[in-house]
Motif scaffolding. Structure first.
Motif, mmCIF file in Angstrom:
data_model
loop_
_atom_site.group_PDB
_atom_site.id
_atom_site.type_symbol
_atom_site.label_atom_id
_atom_site.label_comp_id
_atom_site.label_asym_id
_atom_site.label_seq_id
_atom_site.Cartn_x
_atom_site.Cartn_y
_atom_site.Cartn_z
ATOM 1 N N TYR A 58 -8.104 7.613 -0.421
ATOM 2 C CA TYR A 58 -7.389 6.072 -0.896
ATOM 3 C C TYR A 58 -7.000 5.703 0.574
ATOM 4 O O TYR A 58 -6.010 4.573 0.307
ATOM 5 C CB TYR A 58 -6.256 6.284 -1.909
ATOM 6 C CG TYR A 58 -6.940 6.889 -3.232
ATOM 7 C CD1 TYR A 58 -7.906 6.700 -3.601
ATOM 8 C CD2 TYR A 58 -5.792 7.424 -4.086
ATOM 9 C CE1 TYR A 58 -8.407 7.291 -5.029
ATOM 10 C CE2 TYR A 58 -6.136 7.817 -5.345
ATOM 11 C CZ TYR A 58 -7.539 7.731 -5.784
ATOM 12 O OH TYR A 58 -7.692 8.363 -6.989
ATOM 13 N N VAL A 93 0.006 11.053 0.374
ATOM 14 C CA VAL A 93 1.486 11.011 -0.114
ATOM 15 C C VAL A 93 2.263 12.263 -0.031
ATOM 16 O O VAL A 93 1.760 13.298 0.370
ATOM 17 C CB VAL A 93 1.334 10.376 -1.541
ATOM 18 C CG1 VAL A 93 0.713 8.893 -1.491
ATOM 19 C CG2 VAL A 93 0.397 11.149 -2.176
ATOM 20 N N CYS A 118 4.640 9.135 -4.797
ATOM 21 C CA CYS A 118 3.637 9.078 -6.063
ATOM 22 C C CYS A 118 4.256 8.915 -7.324
ATOM 23 O O CYS A 118 5.218 9.787 -7.701
ATOM 24 C CB CYS A 118 2.887 10.286 -5.925
ATOM 25 S SG CYS A 118 1.913 10.657 -7.404
ATOM 26 N N SER A 119 3.864 7.935 -8.016
ATOM 27 C CA SER A 119 4.337 7.519 -9.303
ATOM 28 C C SER A 119 4.324 8.569 -10.182
ATOM 29 O O SER A 119 5.231 8.711 -11.089
ATOM 30 C CB SER A 119 4.019 5.967 -9.666
ATOM 31 O OG SER A 119 2.628 5.969 -9.925
ATOM 32 N N LEU A 120 3.275 9.223 -10.316
ATOM 33 C CA LEU A 120 2.976 10.342 -11.177
ATOM 34 C C LEU A 120 3.955 11.462 -11.012
ATOM 35 O O LEU A 120 4.360 12.015 -11.825
ATOM 36 C CB LEU A 120 1.427 10.886 -11.203
ATOM 37 C CG LEU A 120 0.963 11.854 -12.020
ATOM 38 C CD1 LEU A 120 1.423 11.695 -13.447
ATOM 39 C CD2 LEU A 120 -0.398 12.220 -11.617
ATOM 40 N N ASN A 146 -0.067 16.952 -8.130
ATOM 41 C CA ASN A 146 0.877 15.491 -8.075
ATOM 42 C C ASN A 146 2.114 15.732 -8.647
ATOM 43 O O ASN A 146 2.655 15.365 -9.427
ATOM 44 C CB ASN A 146 0.038 14.198 -8.555
ATOM 45 C CG ASN A 146 -1.298 13.966 -7.953
ATOM 46 O OD1 ASN A 146 -2.078 14.888 -7.870
ATOM 47 N ND2 ASN A 146 -1.484 12.682 -8.103
ATOM 48 N N CYS A 208 0.124 7.744 -13.900
ATOM 49 C CA CYS A 208 0.234 7.047 -12.539
ATOM 50 C C CYS A 208 -0.001 5.519 -12.784
ATOM 51 O O CYS A 208 -0.726 5.177 -13.399
ATOM 52 C CB CYS A 208 -1.008 7.595 -11.732
ATOM 53 S SG CYS A 208 -1.718 6.525 -10.663
ATOM 54 N N VAL A 210 -1.273 3.341 -10.977
ATOM 55 C CA VAL A 210 -2.436 2.581 -10.908
ATOM 56 C C VAL A 210 -3.516 3.075 -12.022
ATOM 57 O O VAL A 210 -4.355 2.194 -12.538
ATOM 58 C CB VAL A 210 -2.924 3.300 -9.444
ATOM 59 C CG1 VAL A 210 -4.496 2.609 -9.123
ATOM 60 C CG2 VAL A 210 -1.925 3.121 -8.390
ATOM 61 N N HIS A 211 -3.827 4.406 -12.179
ATOM 62 C CA HIS A 211 -4.850 4.800 -13.111
ATOM 63 C C HIS A 211 -4.415 4.601 -14.654
ATOM 64 O O HIS A 211 -5.254 4.264 -15.589
ATOM 65 C CB HIS A 211 -5.173 6.204 -12.903
ATOM 66 C CG HIS A 211 -5.667 6.464 -11.703
ATOM 67 N ND1 HIS A 211 -5.069 6.773 -10.446
ATOM 68 C CD2 HIS A 211 -6.990 6.629 -11.283
ATOM 69 C CE1 HIS A 211 -5.874 6.919 -9.457
ATOM 70 N NE2 HIS A 211 -7.123 6.769 -9.875
ATOM 71 N N GLU A 236 -7.583 10.597 -14.291
ATOM 72 C CA GLU A 236 -6.246 9.834 -14.701
ATOM 73 C C GLU A 236 -6.065 8.675 -15.166
ATOM 74 O O GLU A 236 -4.968 8.134 -15.626
ATOM 75 C CB GLU A 236 -5.267 9.825 -13.205
ATOM 76 C CG GLU A 236 -4.819 11.103 -12.641
ATOM 77 C CD GLU A 236 -4.295 10.765 -11.354
ATOM 78 O OE1 GLU A 236 -3.866 9.644 -10.930
ATOM 79 O OE2 GLU A 236 -4.281 11.646 -10.383
ATOM 80 N N GLU A 282 -8.522 4.192 -7.645
ATOM 81 C CA GLU A 282 -7.835 3.533 -6.660
ATOM 82 C C GLU A 282 -8.926 2.471 -5.730
ATOM 83 O O GLU A 282 -9.854 3.391 -5.306
ATOM 84 C CB GLU A 282 -6.927 4.474 -5.967
ATOM 85 C CG GLU A 282 -5.717 3.538 -5.363
ATOM 86 C CD GLU A 282 -5.881 3.099 -4.016
ATOM 87 O OE1 GLU A 282 -4.864 2.220 -3.462
ATOM 88 O OE2 GLU A 282 -6.877 3.379 -3.353
ATOM 89 N N CYS A 307 -2.785 1.690 -4.802
ATOM 90 C CA CYS A 307 -1.648 2.457 -4.548
ATOM 91 C C CYS A 307 -0.707 1.973 -3.405
ATOM 92 O O CYS A 307 -1.342 2.413 -2.233
ATOM 93 C CB CYS A 307 -2.208 3.967 -4.411
ATOM 94 S SG CYS A 307 -0.602 4.993 -4.237
ATOM 95 N N MET A 310 0.085 4.887 -1.091
ATOM 96 C CA MET A 310 -0.875 5.418 0.020
ATOM 97 C C MET A 310 -1.005 4.436 1.169
ATOM 98 O O MET A 310 -1.337 4.633 2.362
ATOM 99 C CB MET A 310 -2.211 5.417 -0.686
ATOM 100 C CG MET A 310 -2.396 6.353 -1.853
ATOM 101 S SD MET A 310 -2.985 8.016 -0.731
ATOM 102 C CE MET A 310 -3.134 9.326 -1.842
HETATM 103 FE FE1 SF4 Z 1 0.018 9.066 -7.077
HETATM 104 FE FE2 SF4 Z 1 -1.276 7.432 -8.530
HETATM 105 FE FE3 SF4 Z 1 -1.068 7.011 -6.068
HETATM 106 FE FE4 SF4 Z 1 -2.449 8.757 -6.770
HETATM 107 S S1 SF4 Z 1 -3.046 6.699 -7.075
HETATM 108 S S2 SF4 Z 1 -1.173 9.080 -5.060
HETATM 109 S S3 SF4 Z 1 -1.645 9.536 -8.654
HETATM 110 S S4 SF4 Z 1 0.692 6.770 -7.507
#
Ligand code: SF4
Ligand code: 13P
Length: 350
Positions: A58, A93, A118-120, A146, A208, A210-211, A236, A282, A307, A310
């Protein structure tokens, strides 16, 4: 016997983590001339420092192009563990760089921007996991990579999107069909593994940002607009319950849907005869797909599936990290020792 209810605050944590991620500004790319100059500087510094540059699929195109290796979380963990370089620069990340630091103990691990989170991973803390375990004595804990090192230290096994079903199957084979398994923090990956293996799992309710925004209706619309396209879907994604339902029903429509890690998408695209591929993940993934499968028309499920974490990794930051040997990612020895066990178990299984 009274049992404390399992705390499941992942959903509200997901919302807060989404807001934090969306507030991160995304820098525009440098000019082509700047890219060429910066990439040259990066390669020179990497060879002076005996550094291995790893980049997730990503990452920005100019970062992927200057890296020694690109790949999904699992492939990059393996690269870090196997590497003999003195310095590993993780363009990804924070949890990915932490994983590298745990697996490559005696090496210097750098991340060009320490705020790339990472939001997850933010949806579960070690304290919350301890409380969840306390409410399920004897359960085996599987945590997606993650997660922070402190969360991994509380887990029995780790998994990535490419091996989650194999890890869960292994646990049931080892511990028998009645074992209780806690799986987290991604609820959609958990849902996918539950349906793929047919095993009962307790799921954390994180996602997450994004997903979690990729639903089934947008996929269905694209699929109808492109009847020859195959769909590659990261596990995800929020559409996973509908996709797994479709897969269970079987038939030609189901055969067009493939649930894959980012590394799995590259493999699938190479092998597929479909002229078009709908890509549900992503948006950075389009770059390696274009490189590896140049003849294919790639259709992103959402143009805005980006993301921000990233994209914090830029060429100037990568150059500076190599020059200054910082920011370094260090995991306290005691946490690293406990987090290594679930990671090594995962690496041994798949
Ligand atoms: Fe985390 Fe989502 Fe980014 Fe992957 S895309 S690194 S799960 S925030
Ligand atoms: P992969 O392991 O499939 O590359 O996924 C990592 C990730 O962060 C997905 O958002």
């Amino acid at each position: 016997m009274s049992e404390a209810p399992a705390p499941m605050p992942g959903a509200s944590a997901s919302e807060r983590a989404r807001e934090r991620a969306m507030a991160i500004p995304v820098e525009p790319p440098p000019s082509l001339r700047q890219i060429a100059t910066l990439q040259q500087e990066v390669r020179m510094l990497a060879s002076e420092r005996d550094a291995l540059i790893l980049a997730h699929n990503y990452e920005r195109p100019e970062i992927q192009d200057v890296a020694d290796r690109t790949g999904d979380s699992f492939a990059l963990s393996r690269e870090a563990a196997a590497s003999e370089h003195q310095v590993i620069v993780f363009c990804g990340v924070h949890f990915m760089a932490e994983t590298a630091a745990i697996l490559a103990q005696d090496r210097t691990v750098l991340i060009p921007d320490i705020d790339a989170g990472c939001s997850l991973a933010e949806t579960i803390t070690a304290q919350q996991l301890r409380a969840w375990k306390a409410a399920h004595p004897g359960a085996i804990v599987v945590m997606y990579v993650n997660t922070t090192a402190a969360v991994k230290a509380e887990a029995d096994y780790c998994c990535t999107s490419s091996n989650a079903a194999a890890v869960v199957e292994h646990i049931f084979e080892e511990h028998g069909p009645d074992v209780e398994v806690l799986f987290g923090p991604d609820r959609w990956l958990g849902t996918f593994v539950r349906r793929r293996t047919g095993r009962g799992l307790q799921l954390w309710d994180g996602e997450c940002h994004v997903h979690g925004a990729i639903g089934f209706s947008e996929l269905a619309q694209l699929r109808e607009a492109h009847p020859q396209a195959e769909l590659m879907i990261h596990p995800e994604c929020r559409c996973i319950p509908d996709v797994t339902q479709l897969l269970a029903e079987g038939g030609p429509l189901a055969a067009r849907h493939h649930v894959l890690s980012t590394g799995g998408m590259l493999e699938h695209a190479r092998r597929s005869d479909a002229p078009q591929l709908i890509v549900a993940t992503e948006i950075g993934m389009l770059h390696p797909l274009r490189k590896h499968s140049p003849g294919k028309q790639l259709i992103p499920a959402r143009q805005d599936a980006l993301c921000q974490h990233m994209k914090l990794i830029t060429l100037p930051k990568l150059r500076d990290a190599l020059r200054d040997l910082r920011p370094q990612v260090q995991v306290p020895t005691e946490i690293a020792a406990r987090a290594r066990r679930p990671l090594e178990r995962m690496l041994a299984i798949s």
